[in-house]
Design a protein around this motif. Structure first.
Motif, PDB file in Angstrom:
ATOM      1  N   UNK A  88     -45.511   9.054  57.317  1.00  0.00           N
ATOM      2  CA  UNK A  88     -44.796   9.801  56.283  1.00  0.00           C
ATOM      3  C   UNK A  88     -43.422   9.204  55.984  1.00  0.00           C
ATOM      4  N   UNK A  89     -42.934   8.370  56.867  1.00  0.00           N
ATOM      5  CA  UNK A  89     -41.664   7.654  56.659  1.00  0.00           C
ATOM      6  C   UNK A  89     -40.490   8.601  56.406  1.00  0.00           C
ATOM      7  N   UNK A  90     -40.469   9.737  57.104  1.00  0.00           N
ATOM      8  CA  UNK A  90     -39.391  10.706  56.899  1.00  0.00           C
ATOM      9  C   UNK A  90     -38.085  10.183  57.489  1.00  0.00           C
ATOM     10  N   UNK A  91     -36.986  10.734  57.001  1.00  0.00           N
ATOM     11  CA  UNK A  91     -35.672  10.362  57.520  1.00  0.00           C
ATOM     12  C   UNK A  91     -35.336  11.098  58.806  1.00  0.00           C
ATOM     13  N   UNK A  92     -36.002  12.242  59.016  1.00  0.00           N
ATOM     14  CA  UNK A  92     -35.696  13.014  60.202  1.00  0.00           C
ATOM     15  C   UNK A  92     -36.692  14.128  60.430  1.00  0.00           C
ATOM     16  N   UNK A  93     -36.481  14.827  61.538  1.00  0.00           N
ATOM     17  CA  UNK A  93     -37.312  15.979  61.893  1.00  0.00           C
ATOM     18  C   UNK A  93     -36.425  17.197  62.124  1.00  0.00           C
ATOM     19  N   UNK A 126     -36.674   9.178  69.880  1.00  0.00           N
ATOM     20  CA  UNK A 126     -35.520   8.401  70.328  1.00  0.00           C
ATOM     21  C   UNK A 126     -34.462   8.379  69.227  1.00  0.00           C
ATOM     22  N   UNK A 127     -34.066   7.196  68.766  1.00  0.00           N
ATOM     23  CA  UNK A 127     -33.063   7.116  67.695  1.00  0.00           C
ATOM     24  C   UNK A 127     -33.661   6.542  66.420  1.00  0.00           C
ATOM     25  N   UNK A 128     -34.985   6.610  66.320  1.00  0.00           N
ATOM     26  CA  UNK A 128     -35.660   6.045  65.143  1.00  0.00           C
ATOM     27  C   UNK A 128     -35.333   6.822  63.877  1.00  0.00           C
ATOM     28  N   UNK A 129     -35.122   8.129  64.025  1.00  0.00           N
ATOM     29  CA  UNK A 129     -34.836   9.009  62.891  1.00  0.00           C
ATOM     30  C   UNK A 129     -33.794  10.028  63.319  1.00  0.00           C
ATOM     31  N   UNK A 130     -33.323  10.816  62.371  1.00  0.00           N
ATOM     32  CA  UNK A 130     -32.372  11.885  62.685  1.00  0.00           C
ATOM     33  C   UNK A 130     -33.129  13.117  63.185  1.00  0.00           C
TER      34      UNK A 130
END
Length: 294
Positions: free
Chosen positions: A39-44, A73-77
């Motif tokens: 989904x290539x989201x910016x965060x969860x 980890x730090x892949x997304x916010x």
């Protein structure tokens, strides 16, 4: 750290449970990876309504926050929804997730009792003043019965650590007024079916349950609006809303989880008293998947 780093598209994370109601850790990890990789989201947004949060114990909430941080980890916010009817639980979770390294916390307005605005304001102050972090108000009046007006948002925003709002309401007049009054604060659209309208009003991002499956299409709507291609964005919103209508008619959580299962993600069961998908719902979910997502 500037608040601009929190802009973007966030999936309200679905949570996988085993049939006995226990947490399915592997399933949660697979849902997270699907959101990041597919989904290539910016965060969860972890611990919200979509995560069946209000059906969980404090320890279960903590475990889910741990799993999400360990996998992402730090892949997304990561934003942790720590709000609770019990403000002391909210403070405990705020400290826990801040220590884990979550980029921000969020808290639903206290509900059920008819709290005054002063009580609501104190609730937010108690939570955010207990940690070195940033807080996003979670306003969802149709479930909580709590409405916050423009001036009251301003009162909350006087605390520099309260940086924005997850705006889950259909009141676009209020949204426009808040956007104009507080241009430096973050506004996230909370209704997936209104992405187009919210994007036109220049929100900073969106947080949605259907992004777990429809994230690519949702991002395209935002991009088309920025490019001024409103007709194309409107067509994608039509498709999105057809998808959402079919999902809601078949059962939100069970349908989303079944569609994830069809993609090889072990999304599992829902937490009782929520019902998991019946055979008829599974069959309908397969049709929905093939129509909109395959």
């Amino acid at each position: 750290m500037k608040n601009e780093d929190l802009k973007g598209l966030y999936s309200a994370l679905l949570i996988s449970f085993n049939e006995d109601g226990s947490i399915n850790e592997q399933g949660i990890r697979e849902i997270i990876r699907h959101n990041i990789d597919k989904m290539k989201v910016d965060g969860l947004y972890v611990g919200g309504s979509t995560g069946e949060n209000f059906l969980l114990s404090t320890d279960e909430k903590k475990r889910i926050f741990e799993i999400a941080k360990d996998e992402a980890k730090s892949d997304i916010k990561l934003i942790a929804q720590v709000g609770s009817m019990n403000v002391y639980e909210a403070i405990e979770l705020a400290k826990f997730t801040t220590d884990l390294g979550y980029d921000a916390i969020s808290a639903v307005t206290p509900f059920y009792y008819k709290f005054s605005f002063e009580e609501i304001k104190e609730y937010y102050e108690m939570i955010i003043n207990s940690v070195d972090n940033r807080l996003i108000v979670y306003s969802i009046p149709f479930l909580t019965g709590v409405n916050i007006n423009v001036e009251q948002f301003g009162e909350l925003f006087k605390n520099e650590k309260i940086i924005g709002v997850k705006f889950t309401a259909a009141d676009f007049y209020l949204l426009e007024r808040v956007r104009k009054a507080y241009p430096e604060h973050l506004i996230y659209a909370g209704f997936d079916e209104m992405m187009l309208s919210a994007s036109v009003l220049n929100v900073d991002g969106a947080i949605g349950s259907t992004f777990n499956l429809n994230g690519i299409r949702a991002r395209k709507i935002v991009e088309l609006v920025k490019e001024g291609k409103i007709d194309e964005a409107r067509e994608l919103q039509h498709i999105t809303n057809d998808f959402i209508t079919d999902v809601l008619n078949n059962g939100l959580y069970s349908t989303l989880k079944t569609c994830l299962e069809l993609q090889g993600v072990h999304a599992g069961y829902s937490r009782r008293p929520m019902k998991s998908a019946s055979e008829a719902q599974k069959q309908r979910a397969k049709e929905i998947y093939e129509k909109y997502l395959k």
